[in-house]
Write an enzyme that holds these catalytic residues in place. Structure first.
Site, mmCIF file in Angstrom:
data_model
loop_
_atom_site.group_PDB
_atom_site.id
_atom_site.type_symbol
_atom_site.label_atom_id
_atom_site.label_comp_id
_atom_site.label_asym_id
_atom_site.label_seq_id
_atom_site.Cartn_x
_atom_site.Cartn_y
_atom_site.Cartn_z
ATOM 1 N N ASP A 103 0.827 -1.218 0.000
ATOM 2 C CA ASP A 103 0.000 0.000 0.000
ATOM 3 C C ASP A 103 0.857 1.261 0.000
ATOM 4 O OD1 ASP A 103 0.788 -0.887 2.628
ATOM 5 O OD2 ASP A 103 -0.393 0.765 3.443
ATOM 6 N N GLU A 104 0.257 2.318 -0.474
ATOM 7 C CA GLU A 104 0.794 3.675 -0.346
ATOM 8 C C GLU A 104 2.297 3.775 -0.647
ATOM 9 O OE1 GLU A 104 -2.075 5.416 3.174
ATOM 10 O OE2 GLU A 104 -0.431 4.135 3.787
HETATM 11 C C1 TNX Z 1 -3.886 3.922 5.546
HETATM 12 S S1 TNX Z 1 -4.965 1.247 4.990
HETATM 13 C C2 TNX Z 1 -2.868 2.989 5.630
HETATM 14 C C3 TNX Z 1 -2.110 2.862 6.892
HETATM 15 C C4 TNX Z 1 -2.561 3.842 7.903
HETATM 16 C C5 TNX Z 1 -4.067 3.952 7.874
HETATM 17 C C6 TNX Z 1 -4.644 4.801 8.946
HETATM 18 C C7 TNX Z 1 -3.588 1.112 4.405
HETATM 19 C C8 TNX Z 1 -3.390 -0.036 3.558
HETATM 20 N N1 TNX Z 1 -2.649 2.037 4.686
HETATM 21 O O1 TNX Z 1 -0.729 2.994 6.633
HETATM 22 O O2 TNX Z 1 -2.136 3.404 9.149
HETATM 23 O O3 TNX Z 1 -4.446 4.458 6.629
HETATM 24 O O4 TNX Z 1 -6.029 4.721 8.973
#
Ligand code: TNX
Length: 512
Positions: free
Chosen positions: A325-326
């Site tokens: 993710d991200e």
């Molecule tokens: C998004 S959900 C993220 C996390 C954060 C979260 C906080 C996701 C796959 N990645 O790194 O902790 O939001 O709500």
């Protein structure tokens, strides 16, 4: 008075009397089960559960004795008695009897609970089904107390889950939770027949599991947490202890090593994992998207191979979660081949891939699962490429989202999630084109940027967790918020008896 009138009056009198005295103890349909079983039939009398009740287990079946011992321990806690367990080759005529179904016609994880005046039988399709039957039985008695005898209403319950995977994720990277705290969470899951615990074991702020071939991951990478306090990690032995504790409750641990982003703790521990060859500083803030493994270095894949190998060796469950993710600092043209290579490493070590929905940008391997958290397009693409979906929509299922603007902990980037909003949705109709046949199950993640100890965990988890358990277990046409909230209100007794710190939502009619 005519005979008919007399009978009607007498019947009415009996009903009234029993309503005043014993209606709850003898009417199984009045028990506020969560998750709601498929079918409950009452037969109107009671089984007397006490210190001299024996719990029998069918001989030669793996995984039943731990369920019997679990049940015995719970009864001991309530009655103060010491209930014994015994393995037998034939069905007893009294007591409690756990066995597996012989006709083979039952679906996975299903069970039948048959409560008679003298004998309670729990017949599972498998060991998991038996354990879930035990949980149902336990919901007919108080969780704590000192009464000598407990009356269990008689009747029959036939039950099976809507989805095979019903989970929760705990982020132990942003704030660390020790073995005892994780066991506490496992106990919560077990109460509601949830069967997966996904541990988010690494992130920018911390690396939380011992990797023997890369010792600095924990020597350096585990030392801090968000806010700058002391972090921590699990030795492999402690991780195995958690795996076993969970397995005794029919819960499978899913380990996650998040990559290529969310990797600052590793990048701070080993300079060679960085493209510029320099170790980063440890990070204790809460920003995301700034770190990446160096996707074109050979050593990166040696590192991942070692990590996946060591963790897979101590993980009996089928899944390995690769995060994904991200990864905002990894160009897409690097991200895609990276994820493809990592998936092959996971397969090589005998595990199935799970990743956050972004991994659908690569080519999901056979049996891969994309975990839907935010992006419908990614998730849809994943399904088109043959993956299945684990449902964790942030706006409905994120346990770190605040209940409302007054909630002390948590975030609200995906909105506020009051208890009704968390409950009142259907995984199979949420994303157009992704129906039940594409869905592995549901998982409620608890990210821990703002959640620092078990009491805060409890506050975010309760009372939403039972709702996610029910979404995963009970068919959507059997669920409605108005009916559910009454059953949830009765859980107040359970929460209070266990000393759970929970959010007393004004939407729920809490029992006194
Ligand atoms: C998004 S959900 C993220 C996390 C954060 C979260 C906080 C996701 C796959 N990645 O790194 O902790 O939001 O709500």
């Amino acid at each position: 008075m005519k005979l008919k009138q007399y009978l009607v009056l007498t019947a009415a009198l009996i009903v009234t009397l029993s309503a005043c005295t014993e209606s709850v103890q003898t009417d199984l349909t009045q028990t506020a089960f969560i998750p709601k079983p498929v079918s409950v039939t009452a037969t109107g009398s009671a089984f007397n559960l006490n210190g001299s009740t024996t719990i029998y287990v069918q001989e030669g079946v793996d995984g039943l004795l731990s369920s019997a011992e679990f049940l015995a321990k719970k009864i001991d806690q309530v009655t103060g008695a010491s209930v014994s367990t015994e393995t037998v080759s034939t069905k007893p005529t009294e007591g409690v009897y756990l066995s597996l179904s012989e006709d083979g016609g039952m679906t996975e994880q299903s069970y039948e609970l048959n409560i008679d005046k003298k004998l309670i039988t729990i017949t599972g399709a498998d060991a998991a089904g038996c354990f879930f039957g035990v949980q149902t039985l336990l919901q007919t008695i108080p969780v704590k107390g000192t009464e000598e005898a407990l009356l269990v209403p008689t009747g029959v319950i036939s039950d099976h889950p809507e989805f095979g995977y019903r989970g929760m994720m705990l982020d132990v990277a942003r704030h660390f939770f020790n073995v005892e705290e994780v066991k506490q969470v496992i106990d919560f899951l077990a109460m509601y027949k949830m069967n997966y615990l996904h541990l988010h074991l690494s992130d920018d702020q911390g690396w939380r599991i011992e990797i023997k071939s890369w010792p600095k991951l924990t020597e350096i990478g585990s030392s801090l947490e968000v806010g700058g306090g002391a972090g921590g990690f699990y030795t492999q032995e402690q991780y195995s202890e958690l795996v076993q504790y969970a397995a005794d409750r029919q819960i499978t641990i899913v380990p996650e090593i998040d990559m290529p982003g969310h990797t600052n703790a590793a990048l701070a521990s080993y300079a060679e994992l960085n493209c510029n060859g320099k170790a980063t500083e440890l990070y204790t803030g809460t920003k995301v998207g700034f770190s990446t493994l160096c996707t074109d270095k050979e050593i990166t894949y040696q590192f991942i191979d070692d990590v996946v190998r060591e963790i897979s060796e101590i993980t009996p469950g089928p899944y390995f979660h690769i995060g994904g993710d991200e990864s905002h600092s990894t160009p897409l043209e690097d991200y895609i081949p990276f994820v493809d290579k990592v998936q092959q490493i996971v397969l090589k070590h005998g595990k199935k891939v799970i990743g956050w929905d972004e991994i659908a940008n690569a080519t999901p391997v056979e049996n891969a699962t994309v975990q839907f958290w935010a992006d419908v397009e990614n998730t849809t693409m994943g399904v088109e490429k043959g993956a299945q979906v684990l449902m964790s929509p942030a706006a409905r299922a994120y346990l770190d989202m605040q209940y409302d603007s007054t909630t002390q902990y948590g975030l609200h980037w995906a909105g506020y999630i009051e208890v009704d909003h968390g409950y009142d949705w259907n995984p199979a109709t949420l994303v157009p084109g992704i129906g039940k046949d594409k869905i592995l199950g549901i998982e409620a993640p608890l990210w821990s940027e703002t959640v620092t100890n078990i009491s805060e965990v409890e506050y975010m988890v309760f009372p939403r967790l039972p709702g996610y358990a029910e979404i995963g277990w009970t068919a959507p046409d059997q669920r409605s918020w108005d009916e559910y909230k009454v059953r949830l209100g009765k859980q107040a007794k359970v929460f209070d008896a266990l000393g759970i710190n929970y959010y007393k939502s004004a939407l729920v009619p809490w029992a006194e």
